[in-house]
Write a protein that holds these residues in place. Structure first.
Motif, PDB file in Angstrom:
ATOM      1  N   GLY A  11      47.282  -2.078  61.982  1.00 25.05           N
ATOM      2  CA  GLY A  11      46.520  -1.594  60.838  1.00 25.05           C
ATOM      3  C   GLY A  11      45.066  -1.339  61.182  1.00 25.05           C
ATOM      4  N   GLU A  12      44.486  -2.219  61.988  1.00 18.65           N
ATOM      5  CA  GLU A  12      43.084  -2.058  62.389  1.00 18.65           C
ATOM      6  C   GLU A  12      42.907  -0.816  63.266  1.00 18.65           C
ATOM      7  OE1 GLU A  12      41.660  -5.624  64.182  1.00 18.65           O
ATOM      8  OE2 GLU A  12      42.036  -6.868  62.408  1.00 18.65           O
ATOM      9  N   ILE A  13      43.848  -0.618  64.200  1.00 16.63           N
ATOM     10  CA  ILE A  13      43.764   0.556  65.077  1.00 16.63           C
ATOM     11  C   ILE A  13      43.988   1.831  64.269  1.00 16.63           C
ATOM     12  CG2 ILE A  13      44.778   1.727  67.069  1.00 16.63           C
ATOM     13  CD1 ILE A  13      45.528  -1.048  68.165  1.00 16.63           C
ATOM     14  N   GLU A  14      44.938   1.776  63.331  1.00 13.09           N
ATOM     15  CA  GLU A  14      45.202   2.941  62.479  1.00 13.09           C
ATOM     16  C   GLU A  14      43.959   3.321  61.687  1.00 13.09           C
ATOM     17  OE1 GLU A  14      48.111   4.369  58.777  1.00 13.09           O
ATOM     18  OE2 GLU A  14      48.604   2.565  59.934  1.00 13.09           O
ATOM     19  N   GLU A  15      43.257   2.334  61.168  1.00 15.07           N
ATOM     20  CA  GLU A  15      42.040   2.597  60.404  1.00 15.07           C
ATOM     21  C   GLU A  15      40.989   3.274  61.283  1.00 15.07           C
ATOM     22  OE1 GLU A  15      39.275   3.045  57.574  1.00 15.07           O
ATOM     23  OE2 GLU A  15      41.366   2.466  57.276  1.00 15.07           O
ATOM     24  N   ARG A  16      40.894   2.852  62.533  1.00 14.37           N
ATOM     25  CA  ARG A  16      39.935   3.463  63.466  1.00 14.37           C
ATOM     26  C   ARG A  16      40.312   4.912  63.765  1.00 14.37           C
ATOM     27  NH1 ARG A  16      39.543  -0.078  68.646  1.00 14.37           N
ATOM     28  NH2 ARG A  16      37.842   1.395  69.093  1.00 14.37           N
ATOM     29  N   ILE A  17      41.624   5.184  63.797  1.00 14.61           N
ATOM     30  CA  ILE A  17      42.084   6.554  64.047  1.00 14.61           C
ATOM     31  C   ILE A  17      41.797   7.435  62.839  1.00 14.61           C
ATOM     32  CG2 ILE A  17      44.128   8.003  64.399  1.00 14.61           C
ATOM     33  CD1 ILE A  17      45.323   5.684  66.052  1.00 14.61           C
ATOM     34  N   SER A  19      39.668   7.019  60.459  1.00 12.92           N
ATOM     35  CA  SER A  19      38.240   7.158  60.168  1.00 12.92           C
ATOM     36  C   SER A  19      37.556   8.113  61.138  1.00 12.92           C
ATOM     37  CB  SER A  19      37.559   5.791  60.231  1.00 12.92           C
ATOM     38  OG  SER A  19      37.524   5.309  61.574  1.00 12.92           O
ATOM     39  N   GLY A  20      38.260   8.445  62.230  1.00 20.17           N
ATOM     40  CA  GLY A  20      37.681   9.346  63.221  1.00 20.17           C
ATOM     41  C   GLY A  20      36.990   8.624  64.355  1.00 20.17           C
ATOM     42  N   GLU A  21      36.951   7.294  64.287  1.00 18.18           N
ATOM     43  CA  GLU A  21      36.333   6.530  65.374  1.00 18.18           C
ATOM     44  C   GLU A  21      37.095   6.764  66.674  1.00 18.18           C
ATOM     45  OE1 GLU A  21      35.519   1.886  66.704  1.00 18.18           O
ATOM     46  OE2 GLU A  21      36.017   2.346  64.611  1.00 18.18           O
ATOM     47  N   LEU A  22      38.431   6.804  66.558  1.00 17.56           N
ATOM     48  CA  LEU A  22      39.274   7.160  67.701  1.00 17.56           C
ATOM     49  C   LEU A  22      39.777   8.578  67.471  1.00 17.56           C
ATOM     50  CD1 LEU A  22      41.360   3.875  68.193  1.00 17.56           C
ATOM     51  CD2 LEU A  22      39.529   4.747  69.657  1.00 17.56           C
TER      52      LEU A  22
END
Length: 228
Positions: A11-17, A19-22
């Motif tokens: 979930g944390e990695i998905e949020e970063r994706i 949001s455009g961070e990744l």
């Protein structure tokens, strides 16, 4: 139920994706590096990446590691259709969903349709007219008409949902069948009423035509079941 550790990390990695961070095509850190970052085992990271891969957000490439990807619309639709199939959803629920979605589509189309949009609908209508004696060809144009309606809404989510519901309808021989020539003529009458409703900016008229159109399919299902 408590959230599992790998689900929390996914979930944390998905949020970063999201949001455009990744960014799309960005290479993810190695499993070892991510395990150290989150303070977990590589097995937990592997499970988290598996979840993201199933969502179409990450692609795992042998010997190259993980990369951020953009979900493919066709893949997303296929997964949803398979999920509905495997859960043995009642076909009447599919029809109810179609009424809800396609009347919402009609409202947006009526609010924003340009002359060019109406022209596209009329073109498909004329193609259906020429295919009245060919059940298979008529069925293809029928589906195209509904997808063009969704496209005229200018809303990509409505296009995806409409496409998926139409695909689910067509998966069943008796649900997707266009029936005999009389049924196709009746369907054409409803298609024409939908186009007129869009031209007149008449939401109520559109809803009545769409509900009548779907109700005709509902009756064919009942007739088919009574014959079994």
């Amino acid at each position: 139920m408590a959230e599992l550790l790998y689900e929390k990390i996914a979930g944390e990695i998905e949020e970063r994706i999201r949001s455009g961070e990744l960014q799309v095509n960005a290479k993810l850190p190695s499993e070892r590096a991510m395990a150290e970052q989150y303070g977990v085992s590589r097995t937990v990271i592997r499970e988290a990446l598996k979840v993201l891969n199933e969502k179409g957000l990450v692609e795992i490439m042998t010997c190259r590691g993980g990369y951020v990807t953009q979900p493919d619309q066709r893949d997303l639709m296929s997964k949803f259709e398979n999920a509905v199939d495997s859960s043995n959803v009642n076909p009447f629920d599919i029809l109810d969903a179609r009424i809800a979605i396609e009347t919402a589509v009609g409202k947006r189309v009526i609010e924003r349709a340009a002359a060019s949009d109406i022209l596209k609908l009329k073109l498909i209508y004329s193609q259906m007219e020429s295919a009245l004696e060919d059940s298979r060809e008529f069925s293809q144009y029928d589906a195209q008409f509904h997808l063009q309606l969704a496209a005229c809404s200018g809303n990509e989510v409505l296009v995806l949902i409409t496409t998926t519901l139409n695909n689910l309808t067509d998966r069943s021989d008796y649900l997707g069948s266009t029936g005999g020539s009389e049924i196709r003529l009746h369907a054409q009458k409803e298609h024409k009423e939908m186009i007129c409703a869009v031209e007149e900016r008449n939401i109520e008229k559109f809803e009545q035509a769409m509900e009548s159109h779907i109700e005709c399919i509902r009756r064919r299902i009942m007739e088919h079941r009574n014959e079994l």
